[in-house]
Design a protein around this motif. Sequence first.
Motif, PDB file in Angstrom:
ATOM      1  N   THR A  52      21.352  -3.723   1.088  1.00  0.00           N
ATOM      2  CA  THR A  52      21.004  -5.141   1.081  1.00  0.00           C
ATOM      3  C   THR A  52      19.497  -5.300   1.199  1.00  0.00           C
ATOM      4  O   THR A  52      18.879  -6.074   0.460  1.00  0.00           O
ATOM      5  N   THR A  86      17.720  -4.056  -2.152  1.00  0.00           N
ATOM      6  CA  THR A  86      17.960  -4.912  -3.309  1.00  0.00           C
ATOM      7  C   THR A  86      17.337  -6.296  -3.106  1.00  0.00           C
ATOM      8  O   THR A  86      16.814  -6.894  -4.042  1.00  0.00           O
ATOM      9  N   SER A 107      25.329  -9.524 -11.559  1.00  0.00           N
ATOM     10  CA  SER A 107      25.733  -8.234 -11.014  1.00  0.00           C
ATOM     11  C   SER A 107      27.252  -8.223 -10.953  1.00  0.00           C
ATOM     12  O   SER A 107      27.910  -9.069 -11.569  1.00  0.00           O
ATOM     13  N   TYR A 113      30.924  -5.866  -9.072  1.00  0.00           N
ATOM     14  CA  TYR A 113      31.431  -4.686  -8.376  1.00  0.00           C
ATOM     15  C   TYR A 113      32.856  -4.406  -8.827  1.00  0.00           C
ATOM     16  O   TYR A 113      33.572  -5.295  -9.296  1.00  0.00           O
ATOM     17  N   SER A 126      30.427  -3.206  -1.857  1.00  0.00           N
ATOM     18  CA  SER A 126      29.405  -3.627  -2.808  1.00  0.00           C
ATOM     19  C   SER A 126      29.435  -5.143  -2.975  1.00  0.00           C
ATOM     20  O   SER A 126      28.386  -5.783  -3.082  1.00  0.00           O
ATOM     21  N   LEU A 171      26.369  -8.067  -2.323  1.00  0.00           N
ATOM     22  CA  LEU A 171      26.014  -9.172  -3.221  1.00  0.00           C
ATOM     23  C   LEU A 171      26.184 -10.525  -2.545  1.00  0.00           C
ATOM     24  O   LEU A 171      25.355 -11.426  -2.742  1.00  0.00           O
ATOM     25  N   GLU A 172      27.225 -10.692  -1.753  1.00  0.00           N
ATOM     26  CA  GLU A 172      27.409 -11.953  -1.034  1.00  0.00           C
ATOM     27  C   GLU A 172      26.255 -12.199  -0.064  1.00  0.00           C
ATOM     28  O   GLU A 172      25.776 -13.327   0.060  1.00  0.00           O
ATOM     29  N   PHE A 188      24.827 -14.052  -4.053  1.00  0.00           N
ATOM     30  CA  PHE A 188      25.523 -14.073  -5.333  1.00  0.00           C
ATOM     31  C   PHE A 188      26.862 -14.778  -5.131  1.00  0.00           C
ATOM     32  O   PHE A 188      27.448 -14.725  -4.054  1.00  0.00           O
ATOM     33  N   ARG A 226      23.678 -15.213  -9.536  1.00  0.00           N
ATOM     34  CA  ARG A 226      22.836 -15.966  -8.603  1.00  0.00           C
ATOM     35  C   ARG A 226      21.772 -16.679  -9.418  1.00  0.00           C
ATOM     36  O   ARG A 226      21.078 -16.061 -10.223  1.00  0.00           O
TER      37      ARG A 226
END
Length: 171
Positions: free
Chosen positions: A107, A110, A127, A129, A136, A140-141, A145, A169
């Motif tokens: 996290t 990225t 993105s 997963y 993964s 992103l959350e 995203f 996002r």
Amino acid sequence: MSTEITTDRLALRPVAASDAGRITDLVNDPRIYRMVSRISANQTVAQTLAWISSHEAGRVDDTKHPYAIVADGELVGVTSAHRDGTWLPFEIGYWLSPERWGKGLMTEATEALMGWLKQRGERSFISGYLDDNPASGRVLEKLDFMKAGRMNIFCLGRGEMVGHVNMARID
């Protein structure tokens, strides 16, 4: 166009040819190649070098920005942004050495890469997963995203189609 990026715990730098052995060793772990659609099982150093050799042209035309994630002086993963053309949003991808999972490093790495891209004016990212990789999805959350659909994609490491959650996002 790529530059070094630092966080409190990490250094992100462009992937270099000298990283090929370490990257190959890491991605040959099934815990990595089974969870990243574009990494084949039994990847060779030659395949890794071929991937690395495409980076410079991608940096120049602003379509590919892969970064080695370095923690405590050791390459522990890769985070990247790539797209087929400059009119498209960057697709964010990443993987991390399993020994480093669960510490928030992905996290952090990225988020730093996306921050660098945002400073350059990027506002949209995509993105996703694989269905059986919810960790993964949590990365992103945390990066804000949102789920944007589902589809099946081919996973090189598994040699089969697998379920995939698409995420996006827009800032």
